[in-house]
Each structure stands twice: as structure tokens, then as C-alpha cells.
Design an enzyme around this catalytic site. Structure first.
Site, short mmCIF file in Angstrom:
data_model
loop_
_atom_site.label_atom_id
_atom_site.label_comp_id
_atom_site.label_asym_id
_atom_site.label_seq_id
_atom_site.Cartn_x
_atom_site.Cartn_y
_atom_site.Cartn_z
N GLY A 104 37.24 34.94 13.20
CA GLY A 104 37.35 33.77 12.33
C GLY A 104 37.16 32.49 13.11
O GLY A 104 37.12 32.50 14.34
N LYS A 110 44.58 32.95 15.33
CA LYS A 110 44.38 34.31 15.84
C LYS A 110 45.37 34.60 16.98
O LYS A 110 45.97 35.67 17.02
CB LYS A 110 42.92 34.48 16.31
N GLU A 332 29.19 1.21 2.92
CA GLU A 332 30.27 2.12 2.50
C GLU A 332 30.56 1.97 1.01
O GLU A 332 30.87 2.95 0.33
CB GLU A 332 31.55 1.86 3.32
N HIS A 335 28.16 4.17 -0.93
CA HIS A 335 28.62 5.57 -0.98
C HIS A 335 29.74 5.72 -2.01
O HIS A 335 29.73 6.64 -2.84
CB HIS A 335 29.23 6.00 0.37
P1 ATP Z 1 40.73 29.83 19.04
O1 ATP Z 1 39.75 30.66 18.30
O2 ATP Z 1 40.22 28.43 19.29
O3 ATP Z 1 41.34 30.46 20.25
P2 ATP Z 1 43.00 30.54 17.38
O4 ATP Z 1 42.46 31.04 16.08
O5 ATP Z 1 43.48 31.55 18.35
O6 ATP Z 1 41.97 29.52 18.04
P3 ATP Z 1 45.63 29.46 17.62
O7 ATP Z 1 45.52 29.27 19.10
O8 ATP Z 1 46.44 30.61 17.15
O9 ATP Z 1 44.18 29.53 17.01
O10 ATP Z 1 46.16 28.14 16.94
C1 ATP Z 1 46.28 26.90 17.64
C2 ATP Z 1 47.47 26.14 17.08
O11 ATP Z 1 47.20 25.72 15.74
C3 ATP Z 1 48.73 26.99 16.98
O12 ATP Z 1 49.51 26.90 18.14
C4 ATP Z 1 49.45 26.40 15.79
O13 ATP Z 1 50.18 25.25 16.16
C5 ATP Z 1 48.32 25.92 14.89
N1 ATP Z 1 47.94 26.94 13.88
C6 ATP Z 1 46.74 27.53 13.77
N2 ATP Z 1 46.72 28.37 12.72
C7 ATP Z 1 47.94 28.32 12.16
C8 ATP Z 1 48.53 28.99 11.06
N3 ATP Z 1 47.83 29.86 10.31
N4 ATP Z 1 49.84 28.72 10.77
C9 ATP Z 1 50.53 27.83 11.51
N5 ATP Z 1 50.01 27.17 12.57
C10 ATP Z 1 48.74 27.40 12.90
#
Ligand code: ATP
Length: 492
Positions: A104, A110, A332, A335
Site C-alpha cells: 500500500g 504498515k 485564484e 479558480h
Molecule cells: P512507509 O511505507 O513509508 O514505510 P508505513 O505504511 O509503514 O509507511 P507507518 O510507518 O506505519 O507507515 O506510519 C507512519 C506514522 O503515521 C505512524 O507512526 C503513525 O503515527 C501514523 N499512521 C500511519 N497510518 C496510521 C493509521 N492507520 N492509524 C494511526 N496512525 C497511523
């Protein structure tokens, strides 16, 4: 710590020999050479090191800390139940999963999900990234993979954990299709080693290991990794919908003092396309704005300004000249007027305060989350994109370079219309009929531009009045703009 003890002992011995009148130079040279060699090996992951980050899972992130990902959580939880209820599933002959791939867009949670999975299964959590395995030297990546699994087992045993989750972020760097890299021998060896390690994972082992990997580019991953028995569960972690965005905002404002006027639903509605990471940053920026103003609570306007900050960047100190400000205000307003006329209630904010790359901007709030568009909607977006330049031409007799991004956007939308078979050309292969497509893009844009010219000419006076109001105020909220339009209608 052990390295500091060794250093202390060596220094003590050296001091002792110096006091006793011995020549310690050869000894010290030998020690330094040894240290350089050790650090080199450590960097390459050939000796035990803190190269892979181990995050204690206990009591940290739970599935309840992840907002707006109900489907992904359900799928992941089911896979985790296979681990937690090994005996039950064994009875039914179900084989526990060895690998789960989370796919994703960036910042959708993730890593959070993988950490929550570790907490849920009381596993040791070991995090690394695909890029950590990339090395010029043949065999080093493969050695690091071996080392990773070995360390995970060892650390789990030390902490009396029966399970470990190895989380590999950016798996596409390590697991790209074999043969696709210039230095492919090294990459292929690394990937082969990962496959070997995953094949060797057995539920009967005293430490059960599950590999969770994450990627934004599942299309780049080698088919061997995706075949059943390796990453045999692929969990989609999508951008959150409106309900999901609200949940995430609630999670990230739990520890923040909110003013009585704060309506998180409205913020969730205005942030279509935002990831969890964007929303976390938005909540943080809103709090920073309240802090800068010396306020004890965060208000709705802080959240609204934080949306612009997250989308476009920090406000700039740059002060354009009067003529330029005038032009930006007209642009602006063009738009904004077309947007309100096309879809009343659609303007969320218009400003001539420069932010990030933009001299000014108009932000729309989506009516509702939508994942596809009709021909009418695409054409309407093209008209809104072109309206800035058309307004400049109408009032100031010529356009400016300020419309460069709008033109790019209009071309992108026109190409989308053609690619989806929604143009006069009908269904065409966009790649093969280059001239035909560029001709059609020109014609779509010319037609829509003509329509915008017509409309804005009819509203010329209103355009000038709103532009001078915007010049004066610098910012207009959607509500203020609509109130003015209403006022104009009643007196016109
Ligand atoms: P990447 O692909 O860039 O590594 P990722 O999908 O692993 O990103 P995370 O590292 O899990 O994303 O998310 C970064 C931060 O954003 C988290 O520490 C949290 O603070 C916030 N966050 C992201 N998704 C969520 C969610 N679904 N619920 C709550 N907080 C979220």
C-alpha cells in the site's frame, strides 16, 4: 556495553605496561588494526551487531492504535490467530503462514500493523529494511540475511520468547525480480538466501519466526517470493476513507486539548487522499500553531491551516510586489469562482499567502470520497484548472507563468479522459496513436478554455470584486466566499 569494557581493560593494561617501562606502541597498533577490522565486519553485518533494530513488542503498539484499516487488521489478526492457536489449526491440518506481505501507499500504517501483530502474538519484533542488504560486495547481502534470522532466534531465546516477527520494510529493494539489477549476481544471491531461510521456517522449531514485509511496489517483487509457502498472504493497506480518517484523527488528538469548536468530521471530510502519516502530522501541526499563538487549546482554524501546511508546506516569508499580488488574487479568484459555479459549496479555502511552491492556491473540499470520475466531472476539473489563467487574461490582458502547474494538471486530466475512452476519439491505444492523442488533448483543452472564457466574461465584475477582497484579506474561507457571492446575488 561489552565494547566499552574491552576498551577500558585495554587502556588499563597499556597504562600498566607504560608504568612498568615496556614499549606499548606495537601492541596499540595491533589493537587499532583489530578494531578497524571489527568495525568493518560489523558494518557489513558479518558479525553480531545492532545492525537490525530490535523493538521490544510488549505493551507497545496494539491493533487498536491503528485507525481506518479494519480489513487489513482482520486479515492480519486471522493470520496471527494461526500462530496463537497453533494446536487448534494443526488439528485441522492448516499450515501456519511463513510470510505476510503488506502492500500500500507510504504512511498508511504498515509498520504500525507489523508492530501490533508482534504485540498480539507476544513475539520479539525485529525490524529492518530492504536497503540494508544492498552492498557492492558479493555475498554480503546473503550473509546479512542469514545473520538476521540467526539473531532473531538468538534474541528471542534470550528473552524467553517463543516467537519472533522479522519485519522487512521496502522489500522490493531486496526482493526485486531476479536479473533486474545491474549488479544482479549480488542481489540474486541475497534474495535466494531469503527464500532459503523462509523455506526453513517450521512451526515445530523452538522459536517460530514469521516474516512480515512491506512494500509500495508489489509489481516489482520476484514471483518466487509471492508463491504460496513464502509470502502467501498479501494484505492491502489502503489510504483511509472518510470514516478511517476520522478514526485516525481521533487517535492522534487523544492526548491534545481540543477547543469546543473542533469538528474532526469536517477535517476528515476535507482530507481525501491523506494517509495516516499525513493525518498524524496534521494533528501535530495544528497543536504547534496553537502553541505559537500561546493558546491553551487547539481550535478548528488551527486544523484547517494545518491541512494547507501538510499539503503545500510552510508559509513563506517571500513578499511578492503589489502587481504580482494583484495577479495572484485574480488567478485564484478565477479558480474559486468556476469551482463554486460548477459545484456550489466546493471551495474550502482561497489564499494569496505563498506556501511551499505555490504563490497562492484554492483548495476544494470533496463532496464525498470518490474513486472514479465521469466525463462530466473530469471536464469540470479541467475548467477549474484553466480558470486561473483565463481570469488573468480577461482582467490583465495576458497570462503568466503562474499557470504552469494548472496546465500540467489540465493536460493530465485530458489524457485521462482519452485513456479511459471518454473523449471524441472513443477507445484508442494512447501509446500507439501519439499524434492523434496530442491533437485530442489540444482540442479538449481549447473547448474547455472557451467555456471558461464565456462564463468568466459574464461574471467579470464579480471576479474583480472578489479578487480585490481577496487581495485585501489575503485569505478567504469557503464560507466567507459563499457569503460574499450570496450578498452579490441579492444586490445584483
Ligand atoms: P512507509 O511505507 O513509508 O514505510 P508505513 O505504511 O509503514 O509507511 P507507518 O510507518 O506505519 O507507515 O506510519 C507512519 C506514522 O503515521 C505512524 O507512526 C503513525 O503515527 C501514523 N499512521 C500511519 N497510518 C496510521 C493509521 N492507520 N492509524 C494511526 N496512525 C497511523
Amino acid at each position: 556495553m561489552s565494547q566499552e569494557i574491552i576498551l577500558g581493560v585495554v587502556l588499563a593494561v597499556a597504562v600498566f605496561f607504560i608504568i612498568s617501562g615496556y614499549n606499548v606502541v606495537p601492541l596499540l597498533v595491533l589493537f587499532m588494526l583489530g578494531s578497524v577490522l571489527y568495525i568493518g565486519l560489523q558494518r557489513k553485518g558479518l558479525v553480531n551487531s545492532s545492525f537490525f533494530a530490535e523493538v521490544p513488542a510488549g505493551g507497545q503498539i496494539n491493533f487498536t492504535d491503528v485507525g481506518g484499516q479494519a480489513t487489513a487488521i482482520n486479515e492480519l489478526m486471522e493470520a496471527m490467530n494461526f500462530i496463537n492457536e497453533k494446536d487448534k489449526i494443526g488439528h485441522l491440518g492448516i499450515r501456519p503462514l511463513k510470510g505476510i506481505l503488506l502492500t500500500g501507499p507510504p504512511g498508511t500504517g504498515k509498520t504500525l500493523l507489523a508492530k501490533a501483530a508482534a504485540t498480539y502474538t507476544d513475539s520479539l519484533f525485529f525490524a529492518t529494511s530492504g536497503s540494508e542488504f544492498v552492498e557492492m560486495y558479493a555475498g554480503v547481502g546473503a550473509q546479512r540475511v542469514r545473520n538476521l534470522f540467526r539473531q532473531a532466534r538468538k534474541k528471542a531465546k534470550q528473552q524467553s520468547k517463543r516467537r519472533a516477527i522479522i519485519f522487512i520494510d521496502e522489500i522490493e529493494v531486496l526482493g526485486a525480480k531476479r536479473g533486474s539489477h545491474a549488479n544482479h549476481m549480488e542481489y540474486d544471491q541475497t534474495l535466494n538466501q531469503l527464500l532459503v531461510e523462509m523455506d526453513g521456517l517450521e512451526p515445530e522449531n523452538d522459536c517460530q519466526i514469521l516474516v512480515i514485509a512491506a512494500t509500495n511496489r508489489v509489481d516489482m517483487i520476484d514471483a518466487a517470493l509471492l508463491r504460496p509457502g513464502r509470502f502467501d498472504r498479501i494484505v492491502q493497506v489502503q489510504l483511509p476513507d472518510k470514516e478511517g480518517r476520522l478514526q485516525i484523527l481521533q487517535l492522534h488528538t487523544k492526548n491534545k486539548p481540543l477547543g469546543d469548536d473542533v469538528a474532526l468530521e469536517a477535517i476528515a471530510k476535507d482530507t481525501f487522499g491523506f494517509s495516516g502519516a499525513h493525518l498524524e502530522s496534521l494533528a501535530n501541526e495544528a497543536a504547534i500553531m496553537a502553541f505559537r499563538e500561546g493558546q491553551a487549546t487547539i481550535s478548528q482554524r488551527h486544523f484547517k491551516e494545518a491541512i494547507d501546511k501538510v499539503m503545500l508546506g510552510e508559509k513563506l516569508e517571500r513578499k511578492p510586489g503589489e502587481q504580482e499580488l494583484q495577479r495572484v488574487a485574480i488567478h485564484e479568484t478565477g479558480h474559486a469562482l468556476i469551482s463554486e459555479l460548477e459545484r456550489p459549496g466546493s471551495v474550502a479555502h482561497v489564499t494569496i499567502v505563498p506556501r511551499g511552491q505555490a504563490m497562492g492556491y484554492m483548495r476544494q473540499s470533496p463532496e464525498q470520497d470518490s474513486y472514479m470520475q465521469t466525463k462530466t466531472q473530469l471536464e469540470s476539473q479541467i475548467r477549474i484548472a484553466l480558470a486561473g489563467a483565463v481570469a488573468e487574461e480577461l482582467i490583465l490582458q495576458e497570462k503568466s507563468t503562474g499557470a504552469a502547474n494548472d496546465i500540467k494538471e489540465a493536460i493530465k486530466l485530458a489524457k485521462r479522459l482519452i485513456a479511459c475512452g471518454l473523449s471524441e476519439l472513443g477507445i484508442v491505444d494512447g501509446e500507439q496513436s501519439g499524434d492523434l492523442v496530442s491533437g485530442a488533448v489540444r482540442s479538449i483543452i481549447a473547448q474547455q478554455e472557451q467555456k471558461v472564457k464565456q462564463v468568466l466574461s459574464n461574471y467579470r465584475l464579480l471576479l474583480q470584486q472578489v479578487a480585490s477582497l481577496l487581495r485585501q484579506e489575503e485569505n478567504l474561507s469557503g464560507e466567507e466566499l459563499r457569503a460574499y457571492l450570496q450578498h452579490f446575488r441579492t444586490i445584483a
